[in-house]
Design a protein around this motif. Structure first.
Motif, PDB file in Angstrom:
ATOM      1  N   TYR A 188       0.947  -1.028  -0.047  1.00 24.49           N
ATOM      2  CA  TYR A 188       0.088  -0.084   0.069  1.00 24.49           C
ATOM      3  C   TYR A 188       0.856   1.317   0.210  1.00 24.49           C
ATOM      4  N   LYS A 189       1.805   1.085   0.852  1.00 23.60           N
ATOM      5  CA  LYS A 189       2.596   2.327   0.946  1.00 23.60           C
ATOM      6  C   LYS A 189       3.341   2.669  -0.290  1.00 23.60           C
ATOM      7  N   ASP A 190       4.059   1.609  -0.977  1.00 21.54           N
ATOM      8  CA  ASP A 190       4.852   1.672  -2.190  1.00 21.54           C
ATOM      9  C   ASP A 190       4.049   2.352  -3.455  1.00 21.54           C
ATOM     10  N   GLU A 230       1.599   4.455  -3.181  1.00 21.33           N
ATOM     11  CA  GLU A 230       1.176   5.879  -2.932  1.00 21.33           C
ATOM     12  C   GLU A 230       1.979   6.898  -2.572  1.00 21.33           C
ATOM     13  N   ASP A 246       1.035  10.047  -0.331  1.00 24.94           N
ATOM     14  CA  ASP A 246       0.134  10.606   0.661  1.00 24.94           C
ATOM     15  C   ASP A 246       0.679  11.790   1.493  1.00 24.94           C
ATOM     16  N   ARG A 248       5.090   6.609   9.122  1.00 26.81           N
ATOM     17  CA  ARG A 248       5.371   5.270   9.048  1.00 26.81           C
ATOM     18  C   ARG A 248       4.251   4.391   8.319  1.00 26.81           C
ATOM     19  N   HIS A 281       2.422   5.465   5.792  1.00 27.49           N
ATOM     20  CA  HIS A 281       2.191   6.001   4.428  1.00 27.49           C
ATOM     21  C   HIS A 281       3.286   6.108   3.604  1.00 27.49           C
ATOM     22  N   GLY A 282       3.199   6.142   2.193  1.00 28.65           N
ATOM     23  CA  GLY A 282       4.372   6.123   1.411  1.00 28.65           C
ATOM     24  C   GLY A 282       4.313   7.633   0.892  1.00 28.65           C
ATOM     25  N   ASP A 283       5.373   8.143   0.578  1.00 28.57           N
ATOM     26  CA  ASP A 283       5.538   9.672   0.063  1.00 28.57           C
ATOM     27  C   ASP A 283       6.013   9.776  -1.068  1.00 28.57           C
TER      28      ASP A 283
END
Length: 548
Positions: A160-162, A164, A166, A172, A174-176
């Motif tokens: 999910y983080k990879d 996005e 956000d 920790r 969320h991805g940026d």
């Protein structure tokens, strides 16, 4: 990379053929090509999006659902029918007594629901509401319990983080730096109607949840969306656009895959059709990303499915997998529509800004998602019969997060042009109906609060007297509930010991070689949210595990 109908040379063999350029297929093709996994062919039955895409194009407008021009124009039975049993048992549709004729008449009333799914590069992500909600940890605990240990919340969160970026909640969870932008409306910019909804949820004990994607169950807060300044950023834009120039990636549009080709149980390519002309495309690996309706019917036409159905269709069996097409699921919902007072709503403003996850009151479980459909032009509502002449409407939506009801999808003819039979089965489990009844009462109490009722002139169909009558509410819910266009679960993943599992937890179809699935049909349990973001996460995770 070129798109269109330029046929590949007959002797050419691709490393990967990916069927369907929707959310999962677009991401999968981009990832495999960027990895240098040989030549990748991505096939889409619909058209490509215009490039560059004007901001006024329907596919760019995150404020509307796109239900014409870029869709499979399927018709679904909202409940279930007897066609599959008749087919397998060798009975004709018209056979039987007056009772059978009566059942057919009843079916006809429910089989005409327009079930438009994305048929364009970008698929469902190009035509949906651009809502980017994750599934919840309990959903993935159910995936894990179904024999898929690699799909726990802790193991899916990195993917999910990879995908996005956000900007609202760095940290920790969320991805940026991913390709998909995730944005929320700041509270001071929320529409007055949505603000009133939010405040009434607070008054009824639903606490604020600024990040609906942090894994928490209950709360009310701004809806995360894959939009930038009102423009929908679909999977094709986010993932495929950057890979289009790769020399090993080819996109072919306007080409409909009819079946997978096998040598014994090994997939060796696909048969595809355009304008009545059939083409054989050879490949070392085939990935089906045609969605929870398209993938199972391609498998059935290819000889992968329930042996009884395949025999009735006259299709030579390759693998007997009775779970193919079984357990189709969608989120049932009920929307209560009202006419806003003059000046309250404006066409073109955001239509979904705030959502609440809460208990319906059936028990203590957090089982419904509620929110307003705001600033809606009535002519854009699927199936809405506007007898009252309301140009703008406001709806309060009650969506059941974890339905128990299941449907199915199957072919009733081996003809390559035969439409799938889609039986959604919504409301066939009585508990789903009861939970939605409780949810409608909860939504009604919010709608009748001063902050909302003072801004609304009239409400269609529902009244205080009706809501107070359990029998009337139950009848209303059964007749008004609609699906959410969140089709999933029709080729669920699970171990080979599960008689209804179609693929393992890496998407490899049981009993076959070189054939994988990467789409929402794999979901063992539907997420407690719209399915697009979880479909992208699944495709990202599977693309990492796919090896030549």
């Amino acid at each position: 990379m070129t798109a269109g109908r330029d046929p590949a040379a007959p002797a050419r063999e691709w490393e990967y053929v990916i069927v369907g350029a929707g959310s999962a297929g677009a991401l999968t093709a981009a990832r495999l090509a960027a990895r240098g996994s040989g030549d990748v062919l991505l096939i889409e039955a619909g058209e490509d999006q215009p490039r560059p895409r004007d901001r006024t194009h329907p596919l760019a407008d995150a404020g509307r659902l796109v239900l014409t021009g870029h869709n499979w124009d399927y018709r679904a039975n909202l409940r279930t029918g007897s066609r599959l049993e008749e087919l397998v048992q060798g009975r004709s549709r018209a056979a039987g007594s007056e009772e059978a004729a009566g059942r057919a008449a009843a079916r006809a009333l429910r089989e005409r629901f327009p079930y438009q799914l994305g048929k364009v590069v970008g698929g469902g992500s190009a035509v949906n509401g651009a809502i980017a909600l994750r599934g919840l940890p309990r959903d993935f605990a159910a995936w894990e319990a179904a024999g898929n240990p690699d799909w726990s919340w802790e193991r899916v969160l990195p993917y999910y983080k990879d995908i996005e970026n956000d900007a609202d909640h760095p940290g920790r969870l969320h991805g940026d730096s991913g390709p998909l932008p995730i944005r929320r409306t700041p509270r001071d910019q929320v529409h007055p109607l949505d603000t009133a909804f939010w405040e009434e949820c607070n008054r009824q004990g639903v606490t604020d949840l600024p990040d609906l994607n942090d894994g928490s169950e209950a709360g009310v807060g701004p809806i995360p969306g894959n939009t930038v300044d009102g423009e929908r950023v679909d999977a094709a834009t986010a993932f495929l656009s950057g890979a289009r120039g790769l020399p090993n990636l080819r996109l072919r549009t306007g080409l409909r895959v009819t079946r997978v080709l096998f040598e014994k149980n090994r997939a060796v390519g696909v048969e595809a059709e355009t304008d009545g002309t059939f083409t054989t495309i050879r490949a070392r690996h085939v990935v089906l990303s045609a969605g929870a309706v398209g993938t199972p019917v391609i498998l059935q036409r290819s000889g992968v499915g329930d042996a009884g159905l395949l025999g009735a269709l006259g299709v030579t069996p390759v693998v007997d997998l009775p779970g193919v097409g079984r357990d189709l699921v969608d989120h049932p919902s009920v929307v209560i529509w009202s006419r806003p007072a003059d000046g309250v709503c404006t066409p073109g403003l955001p239509w979904r800004q705030v959502a609440a996850r809460t208990t319906s009151g059936f028990d203590d479980d957090v089982d419904i998602q509620m929110g307003l459909l705001n600033n809606v032009e009535s002519h854009t509502i699927p199936g809405f019969v506007d007898r009252l002449g309301w140009p703008l409407v406001v709806g309060i939506s009650v969506m059941l997060m974890r339905p128990r009801s299941r449907g199915r999808v199957f072919l009733d003819s081996a003809d390559p042009f035969a439409e799938p039979v889609i039986e959604l089965g919504i409301g066939t489990d009585p508990e789903d109906v009861e939970r939605l009844c409780h949810g409608v009462r909860r939504a009604w109490s919010i709608l009748r609060s001063r902050g909302l009722s003072s801004r609304l002139d009239r409400t269609q169909f529902w009244s205080d007297r009706m809501v107070a009558n359990e029998g009337v509410v139950r009848s209303g819910v059964r007749h008004i509930m609609n699906p959410g266009w969140h089709a999933a679960g029709s080729c669920r993943m699970g171990p080979g010991s599960d008689p209804w599992a179609v693929a393992d937890q890496e998407g490899r179809v049981h009993g076959t070689e070189n054939l994988r699935i990467a789409d929402a049909s794999l979901f063992p349990v539907i997420p407690s949210a719209p399915t697009n973001l979880t479909t992208l996460m699944l495709a990202e995770k599977l693309a990492r595990s796919t090896k030549e």
